[in-house]
Scaffold this motif. Structure first.
Motif, PDB file in Angstrom:
ATOM      1  N   UNK A  91       0.510  -1.300  -0.054  1.00 30.89           N
ATOM      2  CA  UNK A  91       0.154  -0.088  -0.074  1.00 30.89           C
ATOM      3  C   UNK A  91       1.157   1.090   0.015  1.00 30.89           C
ATOM      4  N   UNK A  92       0.469   2.449  -1.052  1.00 32.78           N
ATOM      5  CA  UNK A  92       1.323   3.119  -0.865  1.00 32.78           C
ATOM      6  C   UNK A  92       1.323   4.524  -0.300  1.00 32.78           C
ATOM      7  N   UNK A  93       2.178   5.094   0.212  1.00 33.31           N
ATOM      8  CA  UNK A  93       2.079   6.226   1.553  1.00 33.31           C
ATOM      9  C   UNK A  93       1.339   7.478   0.862  1.00 33.31           C
ATOM     10  N   UNK A  94       0.796   7.218  -0.229  1.00 38.84           N
ATOM     11  CA  UNK A  94       0.295   8.798  -1.105  1.00 38.84           C
ATOM     12  C   UNK A  94       0.317   8.342  -2.904  1.00 38.84           C
ATOM     13  N   UNK A  95      -0.575   9.310  -3.526  1.00 35.24           N
ATOM     14  CA  UNK A  95      -0.905   9.244  -5.105  1.00 35.24           C
ATOM     15  C   UNK A  95       0.656   8.662  -5.591  1.00 35.24           C
ATOM     16  N   UNK A  96      -0.103   7.988  -6.981  1.00 38.71           N
ATOM     17  CA  UNK A  96       1.768   7.885  -7.290  1.00 38.71           C
ATOM     18  C   UNK A  96       1.447   8.188  -8.877  1.00 38.71           C
ATOM     19  N   UNK A  97       1.244   9.395  -8.606  1.00 41.56           N
ATOM     20  CA  UNK A  97       1.098   9.575 -10.804  1.00 41.56           C
ATOM     21  C   UNK A  97       1.050   9.279 -11.717  1.00 41.56           C
ATOM     22  N   UNK A  98       0.661   9.578 -12.852  1.00 43.46           N
ATOM     23  CA  UNK A  98       1.093   8.673 -13.916  1.00 43.46           C
ATOM     24  C   UNK A  98       2.087   7.636 -13.994  1.00 43.46           C
ATOM     25  N   UNK A  99       1.613   6.061 -14.751  1.00 39.94           N
ATOM     26  CA  UNK A  99       2.126   5.810 -15.571  1.00 39.94           C
ATOM     27  C   UNK A  99       3.899   5.712 -16.430  1.00 39.94           C
ATOM     28  N   UNK A 158      -8.672 -12.560  -2.896  1.00 44.11           N
ATOM     29  CA  UNK A 158      -8.221 -12.539  -1.348  1.00 44.11           C
ATOM     30  C   UNK A 158      -7.702 -11.060  -0.747  1.00 44.11           C
ATOM     31  N   UNK A 159      -6.491 -10.196  -1.019  1.00 44.17           N
ATOM     32  CA  UNK A 159      -6.090  -9.144  -1.195  1.00 44.17           C
ATOM     33  C   UNK A 159      -7.426  -7.969  -2.114  1.00 44.17           C
ATOM     34  N   UNK A 160      -7.107  -6.894  -0.731  1.00 42.03           N
ATOM     35  CA  UNK A 160      -8.017  -5.442  -1.337  1.00 42.03           C
ATOM     36  C   UNK A 160      -7.089  -4.910  -1.734  1.00 42.03           C
ATOM     37  N   UNK A 161      -6.560  -4.556  -3.150  1.00 45.01           N
ATOM     38  CA  UNK A 161      -5.309  -4.611  -4.019  1.00 45.01           C
ATOM     39  C   UNK A 161      -5.890  -2.709  -4.648  1.00 45.01           C
ATOM     40  N   UNK A 162      -7.338  -2.572  -4.773  1.00 43.85           N
ATOM     41  CA  UNK A 162      -7.315  -1.244  -5.036  1.00 43.85           C
ATOM     42  C   UNK A 162      -6.935   0.041  -4.024  1.00 43.85           C
ATOM     43  N   UNK A 216      12.796 -11.613   0.568  1.00 35.96           N
ATOM     44  CA  UNK A 216      13.602 -10.583  -0.052  1.00 35.96           C
ATOM     45  C   UNK A 216      13.244  -9.323  -0.717  1.00 35.96           C
ATOM     46  N   UNK A 217      11.546  -9.482  -1.413  1.00 36.08           N
ATOM     47  CA  UNK A 217      11.479  -8.335  -1.374  1.00 36.08           C
ATOM     48  C   UNK A 217      10.589  -7.391   0.293  1.00 36.08           C
ATOM     49  N   UNK A 218      10.301  -8.635   0.853  1.00 39.94           N
ATOM     50  CA  UNK A 218      10.232  -7.556   2.280  1.00 39.94           C
ATOM     51  C   UNK A 218      11.170  -6.919   2.988  1.00 39.94           C
ATOM     52  N   UNK A 219      12.678  -7.116   2.761  1.00 39.04           N
ATOM     53  CA  UNK A 219      14.111  -6.339   2.801  1.00 39.04           C
ATOM     54  C   UNK A 219      13.521  -5.456   2.474  1.00 39.04           C
ATOM     55  N   UNK A 220      13.084  -5.527   1.281  1.00 35.82           N
ATOM     56  CA  UNK A 220      13.289  -4.207  -0.009  1.00 35.82           C
ATOM     57  C   UNK A 220      12.903  -2.803   0.796  1.00 35.82           C
ATOM     58  N   UNK A 221      10.875  -3.870   1.033  1.00 39.47           N
ATOM     59  CA  UNK A 221      10.118  -2.317   1.062  1.00 39.47           C
ATOM     60  C   UNK A 221      10.392  -2.183   2.787  1.00 39.47           C
ATOM     61  N   UNK A 279      12.634   2.806   0.889  1.00 38.81           N
ATOM     62  CA  UNK A 279      10.740   1.996   0.431  1.00 38.81           C
ATOM     63  C   UNK A 279       9.934   3.490   1.506  1.00 38.81           C
ATOM     64  N   UNK A 280      10.923   3.988   2.651  1.00 39.71           N
ATOM     65  CA  UNK A 280      10.096   3.897   3.923  1.00 39.71           C
ATOM     66  C   UNK A 280       8.796   5.084   3.687  1.00 39.71           C
ATOM     67  N   UNK A 281       9.182   6.391   2.479  1.00 42.78           N
ATOM     68  CA  UNK A 281       8.474   6.802   1.918  1.00 42.78           C
ATOM     69  C   UNK A 281       7.347   6.809   0.676  1.00 42.78           C
ATOM     70  N   UNK A 282       7.627   5.849   0.946  1.00 43.04           N
ATOM     71  CA  UNK A 282       6.378   4.834  -0.132  1.00 43.04           C
ATOM     72  C   UNK A 282       5.770   4.200   0.239  1.00 43.04           C
ATOM     73  N   UNK A 283       5.912   3.199   0.456  1.00 44.86           N
ATOM     74  CA  UNK A 283       5.471   2.060   1.919  1.00 44.86           C
ATOM     75  C   UNK A 283       4.544   2.239   2.695  1.00 44.86           C
ATOM     76  N   UNK A 284       3.201   2.453   2.684  1.00 38.86           N
ATOM     77  CA  UNK A 284       2.344   2.472   4.053  1.00 38.86           C
ATOM     78  C   UNK A 284       2.727   1.099   4.769  1.00 38.86           C
ATOM     79  N   UNK A 285       1.961  -0.405   3.764  1.00 43.76           N
ATOM     80  CA  UNK A 285       2.530  -1.194   4.237  1.00 43.76           C
ATOM     81  C   UNK A 285       2.135  -1.932   3.366  1.00 43.76           C
ATOM     82  N   UNK A 286       3.583  -2.646   4.375  1.00 43.55           N
ATOM     83  CA  UNK A 286       2.769  -4.363   3.156  1.00 43.55           C
ATOM     84  C   UNK A 286       1.629  -4.635   2.678  1.00 43.55           C
ATOM     85  N   UNK A 287       1.058  -5.327   1.395  1.00 43.12           N
ATOM     86  CA  UNK A 287       0.129  -5.458   1.254  1.00 43.12           C
ATOM     87  C   UNK A 287      -0.942  -7.212   0.790  1.00 43.12           C
ATOM     88  N   UNK A 288      -0.272  -7.170  -0.099  1.00 46.69           N
ATOM     89  CA  UNK A 288      -0.259  -8.523  -0.242  1.00 46.69           C
ATOM     90  C   UNK A 288       1.212  -9.764  -0.729  1.00 46.69           C
TER      91      UNK A 288
END
Length: 526
Positions: free
Chosen positions: A319-327, A366-370, A422-427, A432-441
């Motif tokens: 889950x992101x802490x803020x809007x990610x903007x356009x792709x 199983x997870x809400x990815x919205x 490994x991905x959890x280590x990266x998160x 990633x502190x300013x990007x990750x609000x919480x691991x989600x799935x």
């Protein structure tokens, strides 16, 4: 674009079956001789003027569209009983027109392994030469990279913050930062190379096989490109045991026609449709062909065997802490290669960023990815599991049975389970502190049982189907190191199906290299 809708003549010097990445290379190279008449047959449409094909940020919308064959991998209990879609381009340019445009060669030892397994003349040095012929690398030519070739290769001019976070986060947790994953080493984190270019408007656009190889030569009077024409098989002529490939049966305006080839026929239909066409033509395992009512002409039990693909975890989402903007760009931008505890001498794990949700339907249930979410998705480039492609029937309209046998080898499952941590280590890194609000799935680290369940529900494909017409000299090989089909004069294969083993990379670059080498070999055929 001067595309034909019926063959201009009944016979050509060369008929190329499949207008994808490899086919476009051969259409260009073989027609360079003005006295050589070339026909390339493509089942799909031209794709001309389709914005989703052109724009790099729209590629996902092409999956499952009219430009995709719509194939799927057969379910097994190892993947939780799921049918896994395997996108393949059904349009001029093939998968180079619908893929994610990732340009990655893998490790040099991948190709030395080919030669060690019987593909004489195919090794790291020969493949590096061919890669350099193909490339127009933004950084210019050196010992590893090519410049001025048909395929433009660039990095992002404005990477997304998630791509930048992967670069910094990977370094923080101990991985090397490498300038170029297509150089002397691929181990570490790097900016992604794309077969695409960014214009003055800041939009990245695809550089497909059509753009690089076909469009510049379409005005040649000795080259015909036939779209909307599905191949049905190759017709062989001659006494039993001495058959030669003479013509291609294909559909034009709803009726079956035959087009002859005086010098030869080259199958470039890819690792799924090339073996399918061989089997429909009576070339394959004799007992299996007989069971489907097909008269076996050449007994080659290796046709359709040795199927390999890279399993991908789709994906590890936060889950992101803020809007990610356009792709930006293709929705990616950076990549990491590292070794699991079961790896050999080269990196076997690979991950990339996804600027949005990434999950199979089962995970999304199983997870809400919205909302504002993103993923770093790991996969296994050093996969060991081997599957097969077989016919369901002798009906050319029937899709084949495709079984990659994902996770059949315990080491593959072990490596993918490790990748989740490994991905959890990266998160958890500062990057990633300013990007990750919480691991989600998944929502954090998993124990072994939970991790295996997540892998089985999440495993998908990198779209890297290879190996089903393996080159070599043993009784299970299908083509020689010169790419000629064993026992069938006048017939060659030049696509991903000839790879003896899957390289640790996205397979577009090695397919172009294979086709370039095929063109050199076929230029000597008279």
């Amino acid at each position: 674009m001067p595309i034909v809708h019926a063959p201009a003549r009944a016979e050509y010097d060369w008929v190329i079956v499949g207008g994808g990445s490899a086919g476009c290379v051969l259409a260009n190279r073989l027609s360079a001789d003005p006295d050589t008449r070339v026909l390339m047959i493509e089942a799909g449409p031209s794709g001309e003027g389709v914005a989703e094909i052109d724009r790099a940020d729209s590629w996902v919308s092409l999956l499952g569209s009219r430009y995709d064959w719509g194939y799927g991998y057969a379910p097994t209990a190892r993947v939780d009983g799921r049918r896994i879609p395997i996108p393949r381009g059904r349009v001029l340019g093939g998968s180079s027109a619908i893929n994610a445009m990732l340009w990655y060669r893998g490790h040099p030892r991948d190709y030395d392994r080919w030669e060690a397994e019987g593909a004489t003349g195919w090794n790291a040095a020969s493949m590096n030469r061919l890669f350099r012929v193909v490339e127009d690398w933004e950084g210019g030519a050196d010992a590893w990279r090519g410049a001025g070739g048909p395929i433009r290769v660039e990095r992002s001019r404005d990477p997304h913050p998630i791509a930048a976070a992967l670069m910094a986060g990977a370094a923080e947790v101990g991985f090397d930062v490498i300038d170029d994953p297509n150089g002397a080493t691929n181990e570490g984190v790097a900016w992604t190379n794309f077969s695409a270019t960014t214009g003055a408007d800041g939009v990245m656009r695809r550089w497909s096989a059509v753009r690089g190889y076909l469009a510049p030569v379409l005005e040649r009077p000795n080259l015909d490109v036939l779209v909307g024409s599905r191949a049905l098989g190759v017709r062989l002529e001659g006494p039993p045991g001495g058959e030669r490939a003479r013509s291609v049966r294909h559909v034009v305006d709803g009726r079956s026609v035959e087009t002859a080839a005086s010098r030869g026929i080259v199958l470039t239909a890819g690792a799924i449709d090339t073996p399918r066409l061989l089997m429909l033509s009576g070339i394959g395992d004799a007992d299996a062909l007989t069971a489907h009512g097909i008269r076996p002409l050449v007994d080659l039990p290796g046709v359709g065997a040795n199927f390999q693909d890279h399993p991908l975890i789709e994906g590890v989402t936060a889950r992101a802490r803020h809007a990610l903007g356009p792709v930006r760009d293709t929705g990616g931008g950076s990549m990491l290669n590292w070794r699991s505890s079961v790896a050999g001498e080269v990196p076997d794990l690979h991950s990339f960023v996804v600027q949005g949700p990434h999950g199979t339907p089962e995970v999304r249930d199983e997870y809400d990815l919205s909302g504002d979410v993103f993923a770093v998705s790991p996969g296994l480039m050093g996969s060991r599991s081997i599957g097969s492609i077989t016919l369901r029937s002798g009906d050319p309209d029937a899709a084949p049975d495709i079984q990659p046998n994902f996770l059949a080898e315990r080491a593959d499952l072990d490596a993918l389970v490790e990748s989740l941590d490994t991905i959890q280590d990266l998160f958890g890194s500062r990057a990633f502190a300013d990007l990750v609000a919480a691991p989600l799935a998944p929502a954090g680290r998993l124990d072994r049982r939970e991790a295996e369940r997540f892998v089985r529900r999440s495993v998908s494909t990198f779209f890297h189907a290879v190996g089903t017409a393996r080159m070599g000299t043993d009784e299970r090989s299908v083509v020689s190191p010169e790419l000629a089909v064993h026992g069938v004069p006048g017939l060659w294969v030049a696509d991903a199906s000839v790879m003896p083993t899957i390289p640790t990379c996205n397979t577009l670059a090695p397919v172009y290299a294979i086709a370039e080498r095929a063109a050199e070999l076929l230029a000597e055929v008279r």
